[in-house]
Scaffold this active site. Structure first.
Site, PDB file in Angstrom:
ATOM      1  N   ARG A  79       0.824  -1.207   0.000  1.00  0.00           N
ATOM      2  CA  ARG A  79       0.000   0.000   0.000  1.00  0.00           C
ATOM      3  C   ARG A  79       0.862   1.263   0.000  1.00  0.00           C
ATOM      4  O   ARG A  79       0.473   2.279  -0.529  1.00  0.00           O
ATOM      5  CB  ARG A  79      -0.907  -0.037   1.238  1.00  0.00           C
ATOM      6  CG  ARG A  79      -1.647   1.257   1.549  1.00  0.00           C
ATOM      7  CD  ARG A  79      -2.713   1.502   0.492  1.00  0.00           C
ATOM      8  NE  ARG A  79      -3.435   2.736   0.690  1.00  0.00           N
ATOM      9  CZ  ARG A  79      -3.007   3.950   0.341  1.00  0.00           C
ATOM     10  NH1 ARG A  79      -1.816   4.091  -0.190  1.00  0.00           N
ATOM     11  NH2 ARG A  79      -3.744   5.009   0.536  1.00  0.00           N
ATOM     12  N   TYR A  80       2.001   1.193   0.658  1.00  0.00           N
ATOM     13  CA  TYR A  80       2.892   2.361   0.784  1.00  0.00           C
ATOM     14  C   TYR A  80       4.150   2.126  -0.026  1.00  0.00           C
ATOM     15  O   TYR A  80       4.568   0.985  -0.217  1.00  0.00           O
ATOM     16  CB  TYR A  80       3.244   2.586   2.263  1.00  0.00           C
ATOM     17  CG  TYR A  80       2.014   2.822   3.106  1.00  0.00           C
ATOM     18  CD1 TYR A  80       1.404   4.065   3.119  1.00  0.00           C
ATOM     19  CD2 TYR A  80       1.454   1.793   3.856  1.00  0.00           C
ATOM     20  CE1 TYR A  80       0.265   4.285   3.866  1.00  0.00           C
ATOM     21  CE2 TYR A  80       0.312   2.004   4.610  1.00  0.00           C
ATOM     22  CZ  TYR A  80      -0.283   3.257   4.611  1.00  0.00           C
ATOM     23  OH  TYR A  80      -1.409   3.471   5.340  1.00  0.00           O
ATOM     24  N   ARG A  83       7.294   0.098   1.885  1.00  0.00           N
ATOM     25  CA  ARG A  83       7.115  -1.012   2.814  1.00  0.00           C
ATOM     26  C   ARG A  83       5.950  -1.898   2.404  1.00  0.00           C
ATOM     27  O   ARG A  83       5.008  -1.448   1.757  1.00  0.00           O
ATOM     28  CB  ARG A  83       6.941  -0.511   4.243  1.00  0.00           C
ATOM     29  CG  ARG A  83       5.958   0.596   4.396  1.00  0.00           C
ATOM     30  CD  ARG A  83       6.474   1.548   5.502  1.00  0.00           C
ATOM     31  NE  ARG A  83       5.444   2.461   5.942  1.00  0.00           N
ATOM     32  CZ  ARG A  83       5.166   3.600   5.310  1.00  0.00           C
ATOM     33  NH1 ARG A  83       5.800   3.918   4.209  1.00  0.00           N
ATOM     34  NH2 ARG A  83       4.225   4.396   5.771  1.00  0.00           N
ATOM     35  N   CYS A  92      -4.325 -17.001  15.173  1.00  0.00           N
ATOM     36  CA  CYS A  92      -4.003 -16.095  16.265  1.00  0.00           C
ATOM     37  C   CYS A  92      -4.153 -16.870  17.559  1.00  0.00           C
ATOM     38  O   CYS A  92      -4.837 -17.893  17.603  1.00  0.00           O
ATOM     39  CB  CYS A  92      -4.958 -14.911  16.287  1.00  0.00           C
ATOM     40  SG  CYS A  92      -4.831 -13.898  14.817  1.00  0.00           S
ATOM     41  N   CYS A  96      -9.692 -11.684  18.554  1.00  0.00           N
ATOM     42  CA  CYS A  96     -10.182 -10.460  19.176  1.00  0.00           C
ATOM     43  C   CYS A  96     -11.502 -10.079  18.517  1.00  0.00           C
ATOM     44  O   CYS A  96     -11.617 -10.096  17.296  1.00  0.00           O
ATOM     45  CB  CYS A  96      -9.151  -9.356  18.987  1.00  0.00           C
ATOM     46  SG  CYS A  96      -7.514  -9.904  19.494  1.00  0.00           S
ATOM     47  N   CYS A  99     -11.398  -7.343  15.736  1.00  0.00           N
ATOM     48  CA  CYS A  99     -10.317  -7.436  14.749  1.00  0.00           C
ATOM     49  C   CYS A  99     -10.711  -6.889  13.370  1.00  0.00           C
ATOM     50  O   CYS A  99     -11.774  -7.172  12.851  1.00  0.00           O
ATOM     51  CB  CYS A  99      -9.876  -8.885  14.603  1.00  0.00           C
ATOM     52  SG  CYS A  99      -8.552  -9.059  13.403  1.00  0.00           S
ATOM     53  N   ARG A 101      -9.401  -7.789  10.646  1.00  0.00           N
ATOM     54  CA  ARG A 101      -9.436  -8.891   9.685  1.00  0.00           C
ATOM     55  C   ARG A 101     -10.420  -9.963  10.146  1.00  0.00           C
ATOM     56  O   ARG A 101     -10.228 -11.144   9.887  1.00  0.00           O
ATOM     57  CB  ARG A 101      -8.046  -9.480   9.516  1.00  0.00           C
ATOM     58  CG  ARG A 101      -7.049  -8.425   9.125  1.00  0.00           C
ATOM     59  CD  ARG A 101      -5.863  -8.942   8.381  1.00  0.00           C
ATOM     60  NE  ARG A 101      -5.100  -7.787   7.911  1.00  0.00           N
ATOM     61  CZ  ARG A 101      -4.240  -7.109   8.674  1.00  0.00           C
ATOM     62  NH1 ARG A 101      -4.002  -7.485   9.914  1.00  0.00           N
ATOM     63  NH2 ARG A 101      -3.622  -6.067   8.178  1.00  0.00           N
ATOM     64  N   ASP A 259     -11.492   0.792  12.921  1.00  0.00           N
ATOM     65  CA  ASP A 259     -11.941   0.736  11.531  1.00  0.00           C
ATOM     66  C   ASP A 259     -13.437   0.456  11.497  1.00  0.00           C
ATOM     67  O   ASP A 259     -14.002  -0.070  12.454  1.00  0.00           O
ATOM     68  CB  ASP A 259     -11.217  -0.398  10.791  1.00  0.00           C
ATOM     69  CG  ASP A 259      -9.739  -0.092  10.603  1.00  0.00           C
ATOM     70  OD1 ASP A 259      -9.397   1.097  10.510  1.00  0.00           O
ATOM     71  OD2 ASP A 259      -8.946  -1.051  10.570  1.00  0.00           O
ATOM     72  N   ASP A 296      -7.053   4.974   9.973  1.00  0.00           N
ATOM     73  CA  ASP A 296      -6.666   4.191   8.805  1.00  0.00           C
ATOM     74  C   ASP A 296      -7.857   4.239   7.861  1.00  0.00           C
ATOM     75  O   ASP A 296      -8.868   3.586   8.074  1.00  0.00           O
ATOM     76  CB  ASP A 296      -6.351   2.755   9.221  1.00  0.00           C
ATOM     77  CG  ASP A 296      -5.359   2.116   8.260  1.00  0.00           C
ATOM     78  OD1 ASP A 296      -5.115   2.703   7.193  1.00  0.00           O
ATOM     79  OD2 ASP A 296      -4.828   1.032   8.579  1.00  0.00           O
ATOM     80  N   LYS A 302      -3.112   5.390   6.287  1.00  0.00           N
ATOM     81  CA  LYS A 302      -3.011   5.889   7.660  1.00  0.00           C
ATOM     82  C   LYS A 302      -2.877   7.419   7.661  1.00  0.00           C
ATOM     83  O   LYS A 302      -1.988   7.967   7.020  1.00  0.00           O
ATOM     84  CB  LYS A 302      -1.779   5.292   8.331  1.00  0.00           C
ATOM     85  CG  LYS A 302      -1.868   3.798   8.575  1.00  0.00           C
ATOM     86  CD  LYS A 302      -0.642   3.333   9.345  1.00  0.00           C
ATOM     87  CE  LYS A 302      -0.690   1.864   9.686  1.00  0.00           C
ATOM     88  NZ  LYS A 302      -0.518   0.999   8.485  1.00  0.00           N
TER      89      LYS A 302
END
Ligand SMILES: *Cc1c(COP(=O)(O)O)cnc(C)c1O
Ligand code: SF4
Length: 694
Positions: A79-80, A83, A92, A96, A99, A101, A259, A296, A302
């Site tokens: 995306r950037y 990086r 995981c 959570c 989350c 995702r 999000d 974000d 971000k």
């Protein structure tokens, strides 16, 4: 599960709800994390136990960041520029409930070695990637050997300068951080880790030990958290979390706004709450424990958000507010400009920006405001002439901005904000501050925005204008001198606002209905005037001493289909804007006889003088059944759209006269500069003359 149910003595309904949510969004918690729960619904519980509210979320999307659209190969998000985010695991230690995702964790197809190699080849081929974030799921859920395989491969890529691991494991399953794991990790430095603690209760002897081991392996540790309603959405909790993190050698890195992910709406807080948290920490505790607050966003990635420390800034200075609310001024070093000619001016281009209409206001409410491209084009034109120009929005802080800005001159295209004489607001403020400006002054702007007052002045000077009546109430008695059809307009709006196809009324009943709507929608009296059947023209006038009439524009209506009335209404504009319409309704120069041209010009110039217009103006006229031009509207702030395709009429007329856009702007500006200094005196003379007439 049984253990959980009995420990907290859950009712059948509570158990059923949990089971229901689990079928949609999987649940996973280990006994370590469960043991941190102190009581039902506490901040730990909320993070790991399903809530029925997850199923009630109707507002959010499954993939709000549209990460998929930046995925050149599976499991890699680029995306950037420099990086890449490498998703190496979809497991995981726990799932959570909040989350991002959420749709992926615990259910996605396995990530194979093939996928991993493929993604690493992409990284290898993209030399601009200097930072790889190994994430998931949770990369520490991989076996040591597979994790080492990945790290080794990444380390072998020369342009990958740093490797980061994003993991929640030190918080959610600290025993996974073993001596063996640390021995592997420290072979791949520079390696950074971003951890994920949400609440001070998560900082236990176990998680502290895990962080200590990682820190001792030489890994700089950061923390990313999310502001979660009912978990950590207060400055006190966040401050305690950040202080405790520093004690275990973890630096708060990002604090995210939640999000908009489906199933997580009950965790969301307002952006103001996030800013309040940061504001409550900044200055009150060390900068070491203040993360960057991030939204974000879809489309924008971000974006850091700061409380409003910068109150105002321009080229010379910046006005700041410190953590105690004290106002501080900082002055920039003097900028040497190439423009050293002594007549270069510092100009503010003042405008109102077009916004989307909110609910409950008419759809043409902001019709007169400008797109940003208009002031930008004006600024460019002025700078080409050697001046320095800044854009200044005419919002509620306008006065302060003008006062602080040190402007020599204003190019004014602002319509003002509220009230019946709003177009006078900017001129009034500028005169108060003794800043000269382009265009007509306070009185002219106020009068020309008021159709009834304009007509009174025109009639006083013997200039033809249709007969009219002003309605403050729909049930007012109708003047018997008026003959139908009538056209009904809001009394104090710009040229075509509130003028629709049904503004043309043929009888009393229609008149009352339309008057009632206008008064209700535009919160002002309605003006009804006799409708003239003749041709319609627009006349632009530029300059002073003497003013110059630009080529006349005719607006044609003949091509309109049955049912659309032949005047400049909202529907007609819409019809024009339709690219399928083959006819150009705007004819310039108008095909008219010499005699008619002379009559129109004379009328327009007389009206310009009578109303006290200066620098520029646009007037609409229509012929009555005797062929006499009648003034139907005067616009002292004509639109100045730069793009000829927009068919903006004042520029169109100038283009026909052979002027470029830059020439239009600079002619108006130079006229205003020439006039300046005389303007006040001239106005006084006019006023004296008028008052001696009364
Ligand atoms: C957050 C993120 C990164 C890393 O951003 P930093 O600001 O460098 O921490 C990289 N890629 C994606 C897709 C991300 O969401
Ligand atoms: S550990 Fe991270 S990726 Fe896994 S469920 Fe929690 S927030 Fe999502």
């Amino acid at each position: 599960m049984k253990q959980l149910y009995s420990r907290f003595n859950l009712s059948n309904k509570e158990i059923k709800d949990i089971e229901r949510v689990k079928r949609r969004y999987p649940m996973k918690v280990n006994s370590y994390y469960l043991s941190l729960i102190k009581e039902k619904n506490d901040p730990i519980w909320k993070q790991c136990i399903p809530s029925i509210e997850e199923l009630n979320d109707t507002v959010n999307e499954e993939d709000p960041l549209h990460e998929e659209s930046h995925t050149p190969v599976p499991f890699l998000v680029h995306r950037y520029p420099d990086r890449a985010l490498f998703l190496v695991s979809n497991k995981c230690a726990m799932y959570c409930r909040f989350c991002t995702r959420k749709r992926k964790v615990g259910r996605q197809v396995d990530i194979t070695k093939e996928h991993l190699l493929n993604a690493m080849n992409y990284i290898k081929d993209h030399k601009e990637i200097r930072d790889v974030i190994v994430s998931g799921g949770d990369p520490l859920m991989l076996k040591d050997s597979l994790l080492e395989f990945i790290l080794k491969k990444l380390r072998a890529i020369e342009h990958v300068e740093i490797i980061r691991i994003g993991t929640r494991v030190p918080c959610s399953l600290p025993t996974r951080v073993t001596k063996h794991l640390c021995n592997i990790l420290k072979r791949y430095h520079p390696l950074y880790m971003n951890l994920h603690f949400e609440h001070p209760l998560e900082i236990t002897p176990e998680s502290s030990r895990a962080c200590k081991m990682l820190a001792e392996a030489g890994i700089p540790l950061g923390n990313q958290c999310i502001v979660l309603k009912g978990v950590n959405d207060s400055p006190e909790v966040m401050k305690e979390l950040f202080h405790r993190l520093l004690k275990i050698r973890v630096k708060p890195y990002y604090m995210y706004q939640a999000d908009q992910v489906k199933g997580t709406d009950h965790f969301r807080t307002s952006v103001q709450e996030g800013m309040d948290i940061i504001e409550n920490l900044t200055g009150f505790t060390s900068g070491l424990c203040i993360p960057q607050y991030i939204i974000d966003s879809y489309g924008g990635g971000k974006i850091p958000v700061l409380p409003d420390y910068v109150q105002y800034k321009n080229r010379e200075k910046i006005i700041l507010k410190n953590f105690e609310g004290k106002i501080i001024e900082y002055t920039n070093p003097r900028i040497k400009t190439e423009k050293t000619e002594k007549d270069a001016l510092k100009i503010a281009v003042v405008f109102n920006l077009k916004k989307f209409p909110e609910k409950d206001i008419p759809d043409d409410f902001y019709a007169e405001f400008d797109e940003i491209t208009v002031p930008q084009a004006i600024k460019q034109a002025l700078e080409k002439q050697g001046h320095y120009a800044e854009l200044v929005e005419a919002d509620e802080d306008f006065y302060e901005k003008m006062k602080a800005g040190n402007y020599d001159f204003v190019f004014n295209i602002a319509e003002g904000l509220h009230g019946e004489s709003r177009e006078s607001q900017i001129p009034a403020i500028l005169e108060m501050l003794k800043i000269p400006y382009t265009g007509s002054g306070i009185l002219t702007q106020a009068v020309t925005l008021d159709k009834k007052r304009t007509k009174e002045i025109l009639l006083y000077h013997g200039i033809a204008t249709p007969k009219y009546q002003l309605f403050a109430h729909w049930n007012q008695k109708i003047d018997s001198n008026l003959s139908f059809p009538l056209i009904v307009k809001p009394n104090a709006e710009g040229s075509s606002k509130g003028i629709k196809n049904n503004s043309l009324v043929f009888n009393e009943e229609e008149l009352k209905e339309r008057v009632r709507t206008v008064i209700k929608d535009y919160k002002q009296p309605a003006l009804a005037e006799e409708f003239l059947e003749g041709r319609e023209f627009t006349v632009g006038i530029i300059g002073n001493n003497p003013p110059r009439v630009l080529p006349i524009v005719e607006i044609t209506f003949d091509y309109l289909p049955e049912g659309i009335q032949k005047f400049d209404s909202y529907e007609v504009k819409w019809y024009w804007d339709n690219p399928n319409n083959p006819i150009d309704p705007i004819v310039c120069p108008a095909k008219i006889t010499r005699d008619l041209e002379r009559k129109i010009k004379n009328t327009a110039l007389k009206a310009y003088a009578a109303l006290g217009c200066v620098d520029l103006c646009r007037m609409d006229l229509r012929l009555d059944n005797r062929g006499t031009p009648n003034v139907i509207d005067v616009n002292a702030l004509p639109g100045l759209m730069p793009d000829p395709k927009e068919n903006s009429r004042f520029p169109k007329s100038c283009f026909t006269a052979g002027m470029s856009y830059d020439e239009i702007i600079n002619t108006v500006f130079n006229e205003a500069v020439k006039r300046n200094g005389l303007a006040t005196a001239v106005k006084k003379v006019q006023l004296n003359a008028n008052s001696s007439n009364i």
